[in-house]
Design an enzyme around this catalytic site. Structure first.
Site, PDB file in Angstrom:
ATOM      1  N   ASP A  37       0.866  -1.181   0.000  1.00 11.18           N
ATOM      2  CA  ASP A  37       0.000   0.000   0.000  1.00 11.18           C
ATOM      3  C   ASP A  37       0.905   1.233   0.000  1.00 11.18           C
ATOM      4  O   ASP A  37       1.541   1.534   1.013  1.00 11.18           O
ATOM      5  CB  ASP A  37      -0.885  -0.055   1.257  1.00 11.18           C
ATOM      6  CG  ASP A  37      -1.748   1.193   1.407  1.00 11.18           C
ATOM      7  OD1 ASP A  37      -1.653   2.102   0.560  1.00 11.18           O
ATOM      8  OD2 ASP A  37      -2.510   1.253   2.389  1.00 11.18           O
ATOM      9  N   TYR A 126      -8.762  14.816  -8.480  1.00 10.73           N
ATOM     10  CA  TYR A 126      -7.827  13.816  -9.019  1.00 10.73           C
ATOM     11  C   TYR A 126      -6.590  14.508  -9.595  1.00 10.73           C
ATOM     12  O   TYR A 126      -5.461  14.165  -9.231  1.00 10.73           O
ATOM     13  CB  TYR A 126      -8.529  12.977 -10.092  1.00 10.73           C
ATOM     14  CG  TYR A 126      -7.592  12.126 -10.919  1.00 10.73           C
ATOM     15  CD1 TYR A 126      -7.009  10.972 -10.397  1.00 10.73           C
ATOM     16  CD2 TYR A 126      -7.294  12.461 -12.243  1.00 10.73           C
ATOM     17  CE1 TYR A 126      -6.146  10.190 -11.158  1.00 10.73           C
ATOM     18  CE2 TYR A 126      -6.440  11.683 -13.013  1.00 10.73           C
ATOM     19  CZ  TYR A 126      -5.872  10.555 -12.462  1.00 10.73           C
ATOM     20  OH  TYR A 126      -5.018   9.791 -13.230  1.00 10.73           O
ATOM     21  N   LYS A 130      -2.704  14.324  -8.224  1.00  6.93           N
ATOM     22  CA  LYS A 130      -1.597  13.829  -9.065  1.00  6.93           C
ATOM     23  C   LYS A 130      -0.507  14.892  -9.187  1.00  6.93           C
ATOM     24  O   LYS A 130       0.687  14.576  -9.171  1.00  6.93           O
ATOM     25  CB  LYS A 130      -2.118  13.434 -10.458  1.00  6.93           C
ATOM     26  CG  LYS A 130      -3.061  12.250 -10.488  1.00  6.93           C
ATOM     27  CD  LYS A 130      -2.420  10.932 -10.086  1.00  6.93           C
ATOM     28  CE  LYS A 130      -1.368  10.461 -11.069  1.00  6.93           C
ATOM     29  NZ  LYS A 130      -0.810   9.139 -10.694  1.00  6.93           N
TER      30      LYS A 130
HETATM   31  N1  LIG Z   1      -6.510   5.559 -16.670  1.00  9.72           N
HETATM   32  C1  LIG Z   1      -6.253   6.674 -17.336  1.00  9.72           C
HETATM   33  O1  LIG Z   1      -6.962   7.056 -18.266  1.00  9.72           O
HETATM   34  C2  LIG Z   1      -5.043   7.489 -16.974  1.00  9.72           C
HETATM   35  C3  LIG Z   1      -4.806   8.688 -17.662  1.00  9.72           C
HETATM   36  C4  LIG Z   1      -3.667   9.436 -17.342  1.00  9.72           C
HETATM   37  C5  LIG Z   1      -2.805   8.998 -16.369  1.00  9.72           C
HETATM   38  N2  LIG Z   1      -3.072   7.841 -15.701  1.00  9.72           N
HETATM   39  C6  LIG Z   1      -2.120   7.405 -14.673  1.00  9.72           C
HETATM   40  O2  LIG Z   1      -1.520   6.205 -15.124  1.00  9.72           O
HETATM   41  C7  LIG Z   1      -1.200   5.374 -14.005  1.00  9.72           C
HETATM   42  C8  LIG Z   1      -1.765   3.985 -14.218  1.00  9.72           C
HETATM   43  O3  LIG Z   1      -3.176   4.096 -14.310  1.00  9.72           O
HETATM   44  P1  LIG Z   1      -4.110   2.852 -14.639  1.00  9.72           P
HETATM   45  O4  LIG Z   1      -5.048   3.268 -15.696  1.00  9.72           O
HETATM   46  O5  LIG Z   1      -3.298   1.602 -14.793  1.00  9.72           O
HETATM   47  O6  LIG Z   1      -4.930   2.777 -13.262  1.00  9.72           O
HETATM   48  P2  LIG Z   1      -5.664   1.550 -12.591  1.00  9.72           P
HETATM   49  O7  LIG Z   1      -6.035   0.525 -13.598  1.00  9.72           O
HETATM   50  O8  LIG Z   1      -6.733   2.150 -11.728  1.00  9.72           O
HETATM   51  O9  LIG Z   1      -4.521   0.931 -11.678  1.00  9.72           O
HETATM   52  C9  LIG Z   1      -4.063   1.533 -10.516  1.00  9.72           C
HETATM   53  C10 LIG Z   1      -3.709   0.440  -9.560  1.00  9.72           C
HETATM   54  O10 LIG Z   1      -3.232   1.043  -8.347  1.00  9.72           O
HETATM   55  C11 LIG Z   1      -3.782   0.312  -7.280  1.00  9.72           C
HETATM   56  N3  LIG Z   1      -3.815   1.092  -6.056  1.00  9.72           N
HETATM   57  C12 LIG Z   1      -4.773   1.940  -5.592  1.00  9.72           C
HETATM   58  N4  LIG Z   1      -4.439   2.423  -4.393  1.00  9.72           N
HETATM   59  C13 LIG Z   1      -3.238   1.864  -4.084  1.00  9.72           C
HETATM   60  C14 LIG Z   1      -2.371   1.958  -2.971  1.00  9.72           C
HETATM   61  N5  LIG Z   1      -2.690   2.734  -1.904  1.00  9.72           N
HETATM   62  N6  LIG Z   1      -1.220   1.262  -2.975  1.00  9.72           N
HETATM   63  C15 LIG Z   1      -0.904   0.475  -4.024  1.00  9.72           C
HETATM   64  N7  LIG Z   1      -1.678   0.322  -5.103  1.00  9.72           N
HETATM   65  C16 LIG Z   1      -2.838   1.028  -5.134  1.00  9.72           C
HETATM   66  C17 LIG Z   1      -5.168  -0.067  -7.731  1.00  9.72           C
HETATM   67  O11 LIG Z   1      -5.630  -1.161  -6.968  1.00  9.72           O
HETATM   68  P3  LIG Z   1      -7.199  -1.302  -6.674  1.00  9.72           P
HETATM   69  O12 LIG Z   1      -7.847  -1.419  -8.013  1.00  9.72           O
HETATM   70  O13 LIG Z   1      -7.251  -2.535  -5.839  1.00  9.72           O
HETATM   71  O14 LIG Z   1      -7.597  -0.045  -5.965  1.00  9.72           O
HETATM   72  C18 LIG Z   1      -4.908  -0.445  -9.181  1.00  9.72           C
HETATM   73  O15 LIG Z   1      -4.572  -1.805  -9.312  1.00  9.72           O
HETATM   74  C19 LIG Z   1      -1.747   6.105 -12.783  1.00  9.72           C
HETATM   75  O16 LIG Z   1      -0.708   6.862 -12.202  1.00  9.72           O
HETATM   76  C20 LIG Z   1      -2.769   7.060 -13.352  1.00  9.72           C
HETATM   77  O17 LIG Z   1      -2.948   8.208 -12.532  1.00  9.72           O
HETATM   78  C21 LIG Z   1      -4.169   7.080 -15.982  1.00  9.72           C
END
Ligand SMILES: NC(=O)c1ccc[n+]([C@@H]2O[C@H](COP(=O)([O-])OP(=O)(O)OC[C@H]3O[C@@H](n4cnc5c(N)ncnc54)[C@H](OP(=O)(O)O)[C@@H]3O)[C@@H](O)[C@H]2O)c1
Length: 299
Positions: A37, A126, A130
């Site tokens: 975490d 959000y 970030k």
């Molecule tokens: N998705 C988008 O469109 C988007 C766009 C721009 C930037 N980003 C950035 O890209 C990165 C990857 O995003 P993604 O789309 O792969 O997101 P995602 O699918 O939501 O994956 C994030 C992961 O982090 C885990 N997590 C949440 N809280 C946590 C904690 N306290 N400690 C450890 N792990 C934790 C989540 O687990 P749980 O599911 O169990 O909570 C999930 O498995 C992130 O930094 C995001 O901000 C995403």
């Protein structure tokens, strides 16, 4: 163990593509939220001391953009305090941290792709959380030891994301209305993961960088492309009209930038990664998704 890289948030959509694309021979460990975490300072400190990786890729994040408006403490705990926790112990141990951030740090009033040094102005919780994470990481480690990669509009075959929602709705609804006045770069997590591994291999790359697939699309453009590509791949079998609407006709708890293209030129050069159009990335993700679906029963 001589661990090269520790990946946090490894069960998210980017984390899973980091797992799938890890270069052969590179010693890496992939920890999901239940294993580590990032919001828990003691847990982070103990894990980094015990595992002693050379590099951490922080793919852990609170990504529920709308829910963040009513859960700001949780969003900040994961997205701001998380990178700060990693940075504190990484600084002591000399560990490099590669952290993923977002186009939502910008207010979207720009009219040319945002450069890494452009003024930020997040519109919601959000984006603000970030941005705070980026700042706390870079303040603690500096560009020699920290790399922030901002990306946008992610989709991966294993995640919950806009293209997969549209695919589902194309099977359920008779007509879709999709926002046409917000523009960004849809980005497949697979090539992003490959770019991150390229960053791991290039310790000289630091500070803030931008990485997305190339080109621009509105959510409406993306929905139409999902329908077309999905049909070509046999994932969409119905003709469903898709109507463009303004964001004002589809109010959500969190405001989104109207324009959030990221200028990725410097990053492509620094990481020596090819340019791929977002539509090619979408096709790649949908092809992978089709490969994961069970075969339909034989007649
Ligand atoms: N998705 C988008 O469109 C988007 C766009 C721009 C930037 N980003 C950035 O890209 C990165 C990857 O995003 P993604 O789309 O792969 O997101 P995602 O699918 O939501 O994956 C994030 C992961 O982090 C885990 N997590 C949440 N809280 C946590 C904690 N306290 N400690 C450890 N792990 C934790 C989540 O687990 P749980 O599911 O169990 O909570 C999930 O498995 C992130 O930094 C995001 O901000 C995403």
């Amino acid at each position: 163990m001589n661990l090269h890289c520790l990946v946090t948030g490894a069960l998210g959509q980017l984390g899973r593509d980091l797992t799938a694309t890890c270069p052969p021979g590179l010693e890496a460990m992939f920890l999901g939220a239940d294993d580590l975490d990032v919001a828990d300072e003691d847990e982070v400190t103990a894990a980094l001391i015990r595992l002693a990786p050379r590099v951490v890729i922080n793919a852990a994040a609170y990504t529920a953009v709308d829910r963040a408006e009513s859960e700001p403490e949780r969003a900040h705990a994961v997205n701001a305090q998380g990178p700060a926790n990693l940075a504190r112990i990484a600084r002591i141990l000399g560990i490099r941290v590669i952290h993923i951030s977002t186009d939502y740090v910008f207010d979207g009033r720009g009219c040319r792709p945002y450069r890494p040094g452009d003024a930020t102005g997040p519109l919601g919780v959000y984006g603000a959380s970030k941005l705070a994470g980026e700042q706390r990481l870079l303040e603690a480690l500096g560009p020699q030891q920290a790399l922030v990669i901002r990306t946008a509009w992610l989709h991966g075959a294993t995640g919950a994301n806009f293209p997969k929602t549209i695919l589902r709705l194309l099977g359920e609804r008779d007509r879709l209305r999709v926002v046409a006045d917000q523009v960004g770069s849809p980005t497949w997590t697979r090539p992003l993961a490959q770019a991150l591994w390229a960053a791991v291999a290039r310790p000289q790359v630091g500070g803030i960088h931008h990485w997305t697939d190339a080109g621009a699309a509105s959510w409406y453009d993306l929905a139409v492309a999902v329908a077309e590509e999905g049909r070509a791949l046999g994932l969409v079998t119905r003709e469903v009209p898709i109507d463009p609407i303004p964001a004002s006709a589809y109010p959500l708890p969190a405001a989104r930038p109207h324009y959030s293209l990221l200028d990725c030129d410097a990053t492509r050069v620094a990481l020596e990664q090819p340019v791929r159009h977002w539509r090619e990335g979408l096709r790649g993700m949908l092809s992978e998704l089709r490969g994961r679906l069970p075969e339909p029963p034989a007649d």
